[in-house]
Design an enzyme around this catalytic site. Structure first.
Site, PDB file in Angstrom:
ATOM      1  N   SER A  63       1.730   0.834   7.265  1.00 20.55           N
ATOM      2  CA  SER A  63       1.260   1.933   8.095  1.00 20.55           C
ATOM      3  C   SER A  63       2.409   2.872   8.468  1.00 20.55           C
ATOM      4  O   SER A  63       3.544   2.431   8.691  1.00 20.55           O
ATOM      5  CB  SER A  63       0.626   1.381   9.375  1.00 20.55           C
ATOM      6  OG  SER A  63       0.346   2.408  10.303  1.00 20.55           O
ATOM      7  N   TYR A  80       0.149   9.152   7.521  1.00 21.23           N
ATOM      8  CA  TYR A  80      -0.349  10.123   8.491  1.00 21.23           C
ATOM      9  C   TYR A  80       0.613  11.308   8.476  1.00 21.23           C
ATOM     10  O   TYR A  80       1.802  11.147   8.157  1.00 21.23           O
ATOM     11  CB  TYR A  80      -0.372   9.544   9.906  1.00 21.23           C
ATOM     12  CG  TYR A  80      -1.428   8.522  10.183  1.00 21.23           C
ATOM     13  CD1 TYR A  80      -2.777   8.799  10.005  1.00 21.23           C
ATOM     14  CD2 TYR A  80      -1.077   7.260  10.670  1.00 21.23           C
ATOM     15  CE1 TYR A  80      -3.751   7.848  10.297  1.00 21.23           C
ATOM     16  CE2 TYR A  80      -2.040   6.298  10.960  1.00 21.23           C
ATOM     17  CZ  TYR A  80      -3.375   6.608  10.764  1.00 21.23           C
ATOM     18  OH  TYR A  80      -4.336   5.675  11.042  1.00 21.23           O
ATOM     19  N   THR A  87      -4.910   8.589   4.739  1.00 24.19           N
ATOM     20  CA  THR A  87      -6.037   8.267   5.617  1.00 24.19           C
ATOM     21  C   THR A  87      -6.671   9.561   6.109  1.00 24.19           C
ATOM     22  O   THR A  87      -5.995  10.434   6.653  1.00 24.19           O
ATOM     23  CB  THR A  87      -5.561   7.421   6.806  1.00 24.19           C
ATOM     24  OG1 THR A  87      -5.047   6.183   6.310  1.00 24.19           O
ATOM     25  CG2 THR A  87      -6.699   7.127   7.763  1.00 24.19           C
ATOM     26  N   LYS A 118      -8.138   6.932   1.827  1.00 22.41           N
ATOM     27  CA  LYS A 118      -8.731   5.858   2.644  1.00 22.41           C
ATOM     28  C   LYS A 118      -9.531   6.465   3.794  1.00 22.41           C
ATOM     29  O   LYS A 118      -9.051   7.369   4.483  1.00 22.41           O
ATOM     30  CB  LYS A 118      -7.624   4.956   3.206  1.00 22.41           C
ATOM     31  CG  LYS A 118      -8.105   3.836   4.117  1.00 22.41           C
ATOM     32  CD  LYS A 118      -6.925   2.970   4.546  1.00 22.41           C
ATOM     33  CE  LYS A 118      -7.353   1.835   5.466  1.00 22.41           C
ATOM     34  NZ  LYS A 118      -7.715   2.330   6.810  1.00 22.41           N
ATOM     35  N   HIS A 152     -12.167   2.501   9.244  1.00 25.08           N
ATOM     36  CA  HIS A 152     -10.969   2.276  10.064  1.00 25.08           C
ATOM     37  C   HIS A 152     -11.110   1.026  10.928  1.00 25.08           C
ATOM     38  O   HIS A 152     -10.677   0.989  12.082  1.00 25.08           O
ATOM     39  CB  HIS A 152     -10.684   3.503  10.930  1.00 25.08           C
ATOM     40  CG  HIS A 152      -9.230   3.759  11.158  1.00 25.08           C
ATOM     41  ND1 HIS A 152      -8.524   4.701  10.447  1.00 25.08           N
ATOM     42  CD2 HIS A 152      -8.323   3.202  12.001  1.00 25.08           C
ATOM     43  CE1 HIS A 152      -7.265   4.720  10.855  1.00 25.08           C
ATOM     44  NE2 HIS A 152      -7.123   3.799  11.791  1.00 25.08           N
TER      45      HIS A 152
END
Length: 392
Positions: free
Chosen positions: A113, A136, A162, A259, A283
């Site tokens: 992440s 992100y 994402t 995703k 999520h």
């Protein structure tokens, strides 16, 4: 201290969850465990698997089963990879490094992440199997471009973009636990909530020994790494759109996974834009509540992409049978998140290894009982599921 994660004390993921709950402060456990709003989707992500029934081939000898898959031309020894789970360093010291190492030992992949407490270079170095970087756009495009270059140099083999976080979902348990107040570092704001940390002295000692409140070293702002703060406002300022895939692809130059796909139209859009794979994901039910469980929409999305790209699934996977059901409905592989996060929180590396082993053993047993000797031979003939799932 970490709990005993070996059998017979721990026979399923629920047991790891119980150990994690016992070891962690309430706010940290609920960060792993909770979902958005009334947690309808959180529950249904798991229970929807109960609507799928197996159709075994009996009197078939299956002395061995091939559990390996290929995703993005990368081979994994297991049909599941570890999903991105933010703030894993809160669960256990060097959490992301620990989880990546165990994934590699087990012969499968790890997804890091952006909201990691460990440097991406250190995480990639910990595993000898492919690792993916989940992106992100925190801090904006220029910050993301620097991170993409770091991920490329470190040897990550895919970027996972994402797309379902234009704002952060409302996790009511976080509000009740005073997460915002505890992160403020204001003694007066923290005071009503600090006891939940103090009553877990073993966790607290380990957490402080690992540096205490972490920052996000893979989000390099002008004044240093992004601090551990409320993520919601940062996400609102860094919304991902389809147009962003152009510059991300140009900067990355490699495989891209999207995703957070919920519906067939978005799946077709992703395929038409040339992404290499998608993850059917809500999520972990942490964003928009009352969306359908991921396994429920998988047939729609598999039909929409029509074999153009690889389809993966996450959400609600707690047993090996869940993995097998997803593969029967057309997923190329699955990602597990909470299942290994509970293990990490319960017992560090041995806890992650135990979570992986539980699911691997479940898959192997299920395959033999189905009379199928390879996960690549699974298809919808091995299951029945509600007709309504086909109506999209």
């Amino acid at each position: 201290m970490a709990g005993n994660v070996s059998a017979p004390k721990v026979v399923n993921v629920r047991d790891l969850r119980d150990l994690a709950k016992n070891r962690l402060p309430q706010m940290v456990f609920d960060y792993i465990d909770s979902g958005a709003d009334r947690e309808q989707t959180l529950l249904q992500n798991c229970t929807a698997f109960n609507e799928i029934y197996f159709r075994p081939r009996c009197a078939v000898a299956t002395p061995s089963c091939d559990l390996s898959i290929k995703v993005l031309d990368q081979k994994f020894q297991l049909p599941f990879l570890l999903a991105p789970v933010g703030s894993s360093r809160m669960f256990y010291p060097k959490g992301e490094i620990v989880a990546a190492r165990e994934a590699g030992i087990a012969g499968t992949g790890y997804t890091l992440s952006t909201l990691s407490g460990c440097r991406l270079e250190d995480v990639k170095e910990a595993t000898n199997f492919p690792a993916w970087y989940q992106l992100y756009l925190l801090g904006g495009r220029d910050v993301a471009l620097k991170t993409i270059q770091r991920a490329k140099s470190a040897g990550f083999s895919a970027i996972v973009v994402t797309i379902d976080t234009p704002v952060s979902g409302l996790r009511e348990r976080d509000v009740r636990n005073g997460t915002k107040e505890l992160l403020s570092m204001n003694p007066f704001s923290m005071l009503p909530y600090i006891s939940q940390m103090l009553i877990k002295p073993c966790w607290l000692t380990q957490w402080l020994g690992d540096g205490g409140l972490m920052n996000f070293p893979n989000v390099e702002l002008d004044d240093g790494p992004m601090g551990y703060t409320e993520i919601g406002p940062a996400l609102e300022q860094s919304v991902v759109t389809w147009d962003d895939l152009d510059w991300i692809r140009e900067a990355w130059g490699g495989k891209i996974i999207v995703k957070g796909v919920h519906v067939g139209d978005d799946a077709r859009k992703a395929a038409d834009l040339g992404v290499d794979a998608i993850v059917v994901s809500n999520h972990g039910a942490r964003q928009l509540d009352s969306v359908a469980p991921t396994i429920r929409v998988l047939p729609e999305i598999v039909k929409a992409v029509n074999g153009q790209i690889d389809v993966l699934l996450d959400g609600g996977i707690r047993r090996g049978g869940d993995v097998v059901k997803a593969l029967c409905l057309g997923a190329k592989g699955v990602l597990i998140g909470r299942a290994y996060a509970y293990g990490l929180a319960a017992g560090g590396g041995p806890g992650v290894a135990r979570a992986i082993e539980i699911i691997r053993t479940d898959i192997l047993r299920t395959m033999k009982l189905l009379g199928c000797d390879s996960v690549n031979k699974l298809d919808s003939s091995f299951v029945t599921f509600p007709e309504s799932w086909k109506q999209y």
